[in-house]
Motif scaffolding. Structure first.
Motif, PDB file in Angstrom:
ATOM      1  N   THR A 180      55.752  43.570  32.873  1.00 24.88           N
ATOM      2  CA  THR A 180      54.671  44.515  33.166  1.00 24.88           C
ATOM      3  C   THR A 180      54.768  45.025  34.598  1.00 24.88           C
ATOM      4  N   ILE A 181      55.323  44.196  35.505  1.00 26.50           N
ATOM      5  CA  ILE A 181      55.490  44.685  36.875  1.00 26.50           C
ATOM      6  C   ILE A 181      56.587  45.746  36.909  1.00 26.50           C
ATOM      7  N   LYS A 196      48.409  47.146  38.515  1.00 25.46           N
ATOM      8  CA  LYS A 196      49.187  46.165  39.273  1.00 25.46           C
ATOM      9  C   LYS A 196      48.756  44.719  39.008  1.00 25.46           C
ATOM     10  N   ALA A 248      47.397  28.952  34.655  1.00 30.04           N
ATOM     11  CA  ALA A 248      48.047  28.452  33.450  1.00 30.04           C
ATOM     12  C   ALA A 248      49.567  28.539  33.580  1.00 30.04           C
ATOM     13  N   LEU A 257      51.305  41.820  39.434  1.00 24.47           N
ATOM     14  CA  LEU A 257      51.523  41.353  40.804  1.00 24.47           C
ATOM     15  C   LEU A 257      50.489  40.289  41.180  1.00 24.47           C
ATOM     16  N   GLY A 300      57.195  38.136  30.319  1.00 25.96           N
ATOM     17  CA  GLY A 300      56.392  39.305  29.964  1.00 25.96           C
ATOM     18  C   GLY A 300      55.617  39.844  31.141  1.00 25.96           C
ATOM     19  N   VAL A 301      55.046  38.924  31.966  1.00 22.03           N
ATOM     20  CA  VAL A 301      54.325  39.355  33.168  1.00 22.03           C
ATOM     21  C   VAL A 301      55.256  40.134  34.080  1.00 22.03           C
ATOM     22  N   LEU A 304      42.958  32.850  36.119  1.00 21.28           N
ATOM     23  CA  LEU A 304      43.140  31.990  34.950  1.00 21.28           C
ATOM     24  C   LEU A 304      44.594  32.001  34.491  1.00 21.28           C
ATOM     25  N   ALA A 305      45.137  33.205  34.329  1.00 20.37           N
ATOM     26  CA  ALA A 305      46.510  33.309  33.826  1.00 20.37           C
ATOM     27  C   ALA A 305      47.490  32.706  34.827  1.00 20.37           C
ATOM     28  N   ILE A 361      39.500  42.888  32.120  1.00 19.16           N
ATOM     29  CA  ILE A 361      39.159  41.617  31.474  1.00 19.16           C
ATOM     30  C   ILE A 361      40.415  40.951  30.936  1.00 19.16           C
ATOM     31  N   THR A 362      41.352  41.770  30.448  1.00 14.72           N
ATOM     32  CA  THR A 362      42.557  41.202  29.871  1.00 14.72           C
ATOM     33  C   THR A 362      43.720  41.190  30.856  1.00 14.72           C
ATOM     34  N   ALA A 363      43.411  41.286  32.141  1.00  9.73           N
ATOM     35  CA  ALA A 363      44.425  41.163  33.197  1.00  9.73           C
ATOM     36  C   ALA A 363      45.586  42.118  33.003  1.00  9.73           C
ATOM     37  N   ASN A 364      45.289  43.342  32.595  1.00 13.28           N
ATOM     38  CA  ASN A 364      46.354  44.322  32.448  1.00 13.28           C
ATOM     39  C   ASN A 364      46.025  45.613  33.174  1.00 13.28           C
ATOM     40  N   LEU A 367      38.015  46.961  29.963  1.00 16.97           N
ATOM     41  CA  LEU A 367      38.862  46.279  28.984  1.00 16.97           C
ATOM     42  C   LEU A 367      40.175  45.834  29.608  1.00 16.97           C
ATOM     43  N   THR A 368      40.822  46.728  30.367  1.00 18.70           N
ATOM     44  CA  THR A 368      42.112  46.334  30.929  1.00 18.70           C
ATOM     45  C   THR A 368      41.940  45.258  31.992  1.00 18.70           C
TER      46      THR A 368
END
Lengths: 304, 329
Positions: free
Chosen positions: B136-137, B190, B117, B193, B132-133, B113-114, B184-187, B181-182
């Motif tokens: 996180t990498i 990795k 988008a 990536l 921001g993505v 999804l992300a 579901i929220t794509a965090n 939780l992590t």
């Protein structure tokens, strides 16, 4: 979802609709980004600048400025040593891994019998050489003994690089280069096992180069060697940058430095010092990334 | 080129033949060099696995025998039995499988999804969020580990949960909730990536496809589900495999979030310790380091065996799909 869409989408243009749904699609990630990344990141920065005392009623956080950083750099016995080892290992390994994976990607792109088998073997390290298995493998005693014993199967370990070293020294190659290369031969398993993803990326890149370029150069009489340096290499050079960055990031996923940070935090409960170490580590990685990106990106060839 | 010359200049046929043979010599030598290189490197990659298999089926008596290198004299399955017993293999396998499968499915969905988008549904500030993505990498997970740990230990969800439980925060450690939780929220592990891979892939699909769907009356959601996702199979396979394998092998987050659950990477981490205190036939085995290492190797083999079996089935799609993933951008 459809009723919701109708409700919200009454008089919107296609572009507006797209941007609305774009935000909705990003929203889960954004929530996670804020709660599991940004807030912890800020908290970690705050911890690193404070003295933390955990007691029965909770945590006492008092601001003490850069004392934790000073302690990590000057007082702590193992921080400096671990950091320099981690970084020098990274600097030694990254060029080897990138060059090696480019070479293998070119090799695996050629047509030969058993190519698909070879490919699946070379991608196997992506699965095997990660996380806990790689850690335990380094400790395996049976394997270590077998590799020490030249008569069994560790023959490539001692014998091979010794001969190579002699030949190269006699032909007048610089001593430090010889040491570097023979070191690479000795650590061949380590290098092969870390280059799975990089081979994949290079292979994917090589396959997007249009075959017409090779045909045309062949017509003009270019050899395979020239074709590599004049076509393949410039075309995949953006990926060299990508792979250098990936290799650097990958190498700090699990090493002695992370162990030290975790041990300081969870065994000694010195959260402040641990956070300061983690930030120093992060900063040094960012510096390395910035330097290598600066030097490599000047040489990268972009088609557009 | 060669064929052309062959057809037009008959008189030079002989010289051409010699030239051809030189060329074919070169090709022959190169293919031998290539074969040796690839076979040698494949051997290096496979060597630890082969060694583990050889060690695992060895009897204790063969351990010190100088004539036994690869093929053991006395076959035994007792190593497997001990390793399975210590690791509580079947329960661990089930736990690990369900944990990895859950996080993989959730991560793949949220990252797709992300990624879509970020690739196609541009809105104000989406460029900034994509930075921001990338961040996180770049940030090592160690940096944010301690605050996340504290956060999960006293989980309040911005002070919402204490309203229901009477002022007490929930301890989420030692459950699967941190993973759920992590992811579901794509965090999760990795995930940056994976978002990147999806974004690069969706950018490679022609815009016309999307526009055609829109003209035929499809909404953004329908276009994504019915048109884009089926086209993104290669990216989905890549991300699923990566995420499954890395979750399976991960000891970093797993040892932090879970302390007493029976998950493969945890059992492997504690295997050396558990081995030392194991008692076989009334005798402690802890005093023979070689035997310990033997059972440990068997344990590792048991842990990666499911992965290898899965890989055997999907590697065909994997090797094909990676070429079309467009990680390359």
């Amino acid at each position: 979802m459809r009723s919701l869409a109708k409700l919200g989408m009454k008089q919107r243009t296609y572009a507006q609709q797209k941007s609305f749904w774009g935000f909705v699609y990003v929203l889960p990630w954004l929530i996670g980004f804020i709660f599991f990344f940004l807030i912890p990141l800020a908290a970690s920065l705050r911890y690193s600048l404070s003295d933390i005392e955990a007691n029965a009623s909770g945590m006492n956080i008092t601001f003490i400025g850069f004392a934790n950083y000073v302690e990590a750099l000057t007082v702590n016995t193992s921080f400096n040593r671990t950091l320099t080892t981690a970084i020098s290992n990274m600097v030694v390994n990254v060029p080897l891994i990138v060059i090696f994976s480019l070479f293998l990607a070119v090799l695996l792109n050629q047509k030969f019998i058993g190519r698909s088998v070879a490919r699946s073997i070379f991608f196997l390290p992506v699965i095997l050489a990660s996380g806990v298995i790689a850690n335990l493998e380094a400790e395996s005693l049976v394997q270590a003994v077998a590799q020490q014993n030249p008569e069994t199967s560790g023959f490539f370990h001692t014998f091979g690089s010794f001969e190579l070293q002699r030949i190269m020294l006699q032909s007048g190659v610089n001593e430090s280069i010889v040491a570097y290369l023979t070191g690479a031969v000795d650590r061949i398993y380590e290098i092969v096992s870390q280059s799975g993803v990089q081979i994949l990326i290079f292979l994917a890149g090589i396959q997007t180069i249009s075959p017409q370029l090779y045909e045309a150069s062949k017509m003009e009489g270019a050899t395979g060697y020239e074709a590599f340096w004049k076509i393949t290499f410039p075309m995949v050079s953006p990926l060299i940058l990508v792979n250098i960055i990936y290799t650097i990031i990958d190498s700090f996923a699990m090493n002695d430095m992370t162990d030290l940070i975790i041990a300081t935090g969870f065994n000694n409960f010195d959260f402040g010092l641990s956070s300061a170490m983690a930030w120093l580590y992060f900063i040094s990685i960012v510096v390395i990334l910035a330097i290598s990106t600066y030097f490599v990106s000047k040489r990268v060839f972009y088609q557009e | 080129m060669l064929l052309n010359r062959w057809f037009t200049a008959e008189s030079r046929k002989q010289r051409l033949a010699r030239f051809l043979s030189l060329e074919s010599w070169k090709r022959g030598i190169w293919s031998i060099v290539r074969l040796v290189l690839i076979a040698g490197l494949s051997f290096i990659i496979l060597y630890p696995i082969l060694q583990k298999i050889a060690t695992a089926i060895k009897d204790k008596a063969d351990l010190y025998s100088p004539i036994v290198v690869w093929v053991p004299e006395n076959y035994t399955l007792s190593n497997f039995r001990y390793a399975m017993q210590i690791m509580d293999y079947w329960e661990t396998l089930l736990n690990t499988f369900s944990l990895s499968a859950t996080t993989t499915i959730l991560t793949a969905a949220s990252c797709a999804l992300a990624g879509y988008a970020f690739a196609r549904l541009k809105f104000k500030g989406s460029g900034l969020l994509f930075a921001g993505v990338v961040l996180t990498i770049l940030v090592p997970p160690t940096t944010i580990l301690i605050p996340i740990y504290m956060n999960l230990k006293d989980f309040t969800l911005m002070g919402l949960i204490p309203l229901f439980t009477g002022g007490k925060p929930v301890n989420l450690l030692n459950s699967y909730w941190p993973f759920i939780l992590t992811s579901i929220t794509a965090n999760s592990l990795k995930a940056g990536l994976y978002i990147f891979i999806f974004r690069q892939f969706f950018r490679g699909i022609p815009k016309e496809v999307e526009e055609a769907a829109y003209i035929d009356g499809a909404s953004v959601g329908t276009t994504f589900l019915r048109i884009m996702l089926p086209n993104a199979m290669p990216a989905i396979i890549t991300v699923t495999l990566f995420s499954f394998v890395w979750q399976w092998n991960d000891s970093f987050f797993t040892t932090t979030y879970l302390t007493s659950s029976k998950v493969m990477s945890l059992m492997l981490t504690s295997l050396p310790y558990n081995l030392r205190i194991m008692v076989v036939d009334g005798v402690e085995v802890g005093d023979d380091p070689f035997y310990l290492s033997m059972v440990q190797d068997t344990g590792i083999l048991l842990a990666i065996l499911p992965l290898i079996i899965i890989y055997l089935f999907v590697q065909r799609y994997f090797v094909e799909s990676i070429e079309r993933t467009g990680i390359v951008g």
